[in-house]
Design an enzyme around this catalytic site. Sequence first.
Site, PDB file in Angstrom:
ATOM      1  N   TYR A 130      24.059 -16.891 -21.945  1.00  0.00           N
ATOM      2  CA  TYR A 130      23.001 -17.800 -22.377  1.00  0.00           C
ATOM      3  C   TYR A 130      23.184 -19.201 -21.789  1.00  0.00           C
ATOM      4  CZ  TYR A 130      20.807 -14.953 -26.083  1.00  0.00           C
ATOM      5  OH  TYR A 130      20.110 -14.013 -26.793  1.00  0.00           O
ATOM      6  N   LYS A 175      32.401  -5.103 -22.819  1.00  0.00           N
ATOM      7  CA  LYS A 175      32.091  -4.139 -21.748  1.00  0.00           C
ATOM      8  C   LYS A 175      33.233  -4.260 -20.742  1.00  0.00           C
ATOM      9  CE  LYS A 175      29.331  -1.176 -19.672  1.00  0.00           C
ATOM     10  NZ  LYS A 175      29.002   0.170 -20.217  1.00  0.00           N
ATOM     11  N   ASP A 208      27.956  -0.302 -25.286  1.00  0.00           N
ATOM     12  CA  ASP A 208      26.988   0.808 -25.285  1.00  0.00           C
ATOM     13  C   ASP A 208      27.359   1.831 -26.358  1.00  0.00           C
ATOM     14  OD1 ASP A 208      29.244   1.335 -23.752  1.00  0.00           O
ATOM     15  OD2 ASP A 208      28.189   2.441 -22.184  1.00  0.00           O
ATOM     16  N   ASP A 232      23.357 -10.626 -29.945  1.00  0.00           N
ATOM     17  CA  ASP A 232      21.904 -10.758 -30.102  1.00  0.00           C
ATOM     18  C   ASP A 232      21.271  -9.373 -30.189  1.00  0.00           C
ATOM     19  OD1 ASP A 232      19.330 -12.048 -30.075  1.00  0.00           O
ATOM     20  OD2 ASP A 232      19.143 -11.449 -27.976  1.00  0.00           O
ATOM     21  N   ASP A 236      19.802  -7.152 -33.840  1.00  0.00           N
ATOM     22  CA  ASP A 236      18.436  -6.633 -34.030  1.00  0.00           C
ATOM     23  C   ASP A 236      18.487  -5.136 -34.315  1.00  0.00           C
ATOM     24  OD1 ASP A 236      17.354  -9.162 -33.451  1.00  0.00           O
ATOM     25  OD2 ASP A 236      15.710  -8.282 -32.300  1.00  0.00           O
TER      26      ASP A 236
END
Length: 337
Positions: A130, A175, A208, A232, A236
Site C-alpha cells: 500500500y 507468501k 492462499d 485486507d 473481507d
Amino acid sequence: MIAVLPGDGIGPEVIAEAVRVLDAVGITDLREAKFGGCAIDATGAPLPDQTLALCKEADAILLGAVGGPNWDKPPRPEAGLLTLRKELGVYANLRPVAAHRRLAHASTLRPEVVEGVDLIIVRELTGGIYFGNKASTADSAFDTCAYTEHEVARLVRIGAALAQRRRKRLCSVDKANVLETSRLWRRVAEKVVDEEFPDVLLTHQLVDSCAMQLIRDPRAFDVIVTENMFGDILSDEAAMIAGSIGMLPSASLGDGARGLYEPIHGSAPDIAGKGIANPLGTILSAAMMLRLSLRMHAEADAIEGAVSAAVERGVLTRDLGGTASCREVGDAVVGGL
Ligand code: IPM
Ligand code: MG
C-alpha cells in the site's frame, strides 16, 4: 475529545447511530470533521489540514467510510484514508470476527462450520504494498512491497500479546514460498515469539492456503497476523463467517493510546441514503474505542451486550435477512443499554 469523521455513502448513517449509542453511555465530547469524498468536494483534498489536526488532538477517531463513484480519479478519498493511518502511526489493525449464534443463517457457510468462531485478524496497516514505491505509464505500472524488521516485529508483538490473553495460538500468514518480504516476515515472527512469547504457539500459513482454511474450518484460528494487503483480503473473506461485512468492527492502534476506529465495510454507495445500512460494525467499533483508547471497559461491555441482545431479538438489517432500518437497529441497541 473524540474526532468523528462520517465520510461518504452510508458513512454518515452508520456514524449517526454510533454517536447516539456513545451519547447514551455519557460520551458527548465529540467533534465532527470532513473527510473523504465530501472533503474533496468542500476543500479539494480528502484529508484537509484541519481534519488531520483535529485527529491528532483527539483521544480517538471514529470513522464511517470513504469513497464512491463521484471520486474515481485523483485526488481519491482512499488516498486520504491511507495518509490518515500513516500520519496517526496506527500500524496495527485489529479485526475481530465472531459468529453470533442467531446469525448462522445469514452466513453462506453451513451453521456447523461457523458456530463458535472467535478469531481476530491483526493486519499491518502502514506499510507493505500500500505504501511502497509505485508508478505507472500509459502501458505499464508497478507497486512495490517493502517491510523492515522493525515494522514486522511491532505488529507481531501486538498479535502475540493478544494471543497470550486468548487461546495462545498465533498464525502468521505470508507468501514465503514466493516473496522476499514474506521470508523476512516469517523470520521475524519466529524470533519475536521465540524470545518474548514462549507460551504462544506460533504457526505459519501461506496466504492462499489460509484463505481456504478460513472457509473450511474457521474455528481452528485464534489470532492471525499478516501484512497489509493479505489482511485486507482475508478480513473481507472472514466477514462472511459473521454473516455480513456490516457486522465487523476494527481498531487501528499505534504505540500510544490514541486509535482510529472504523467498520471494515466501505461506503456502499448503492444503498446510501436509504436508511437500510447495518450500523452494528460501527457501533462495535465505538465499543472497541471505549475499551482500547478510553479504558472505559464497563461501557464497552454494555454496548457489546446491547448489540448481542438486539441481534438475539432479531432486530436485523437487510444484509442479515431482516427488515429493520439503520435507525431501528440503533434504537434497539440504545434501548438495550
Ligand atoms: C479497508 C478498505 C481500505 C483498505 C480501502 C478503502 C483503502 O478496504 O479498510 O479494508 O484497503 O485498507
Ligand atoms: Mg478492505
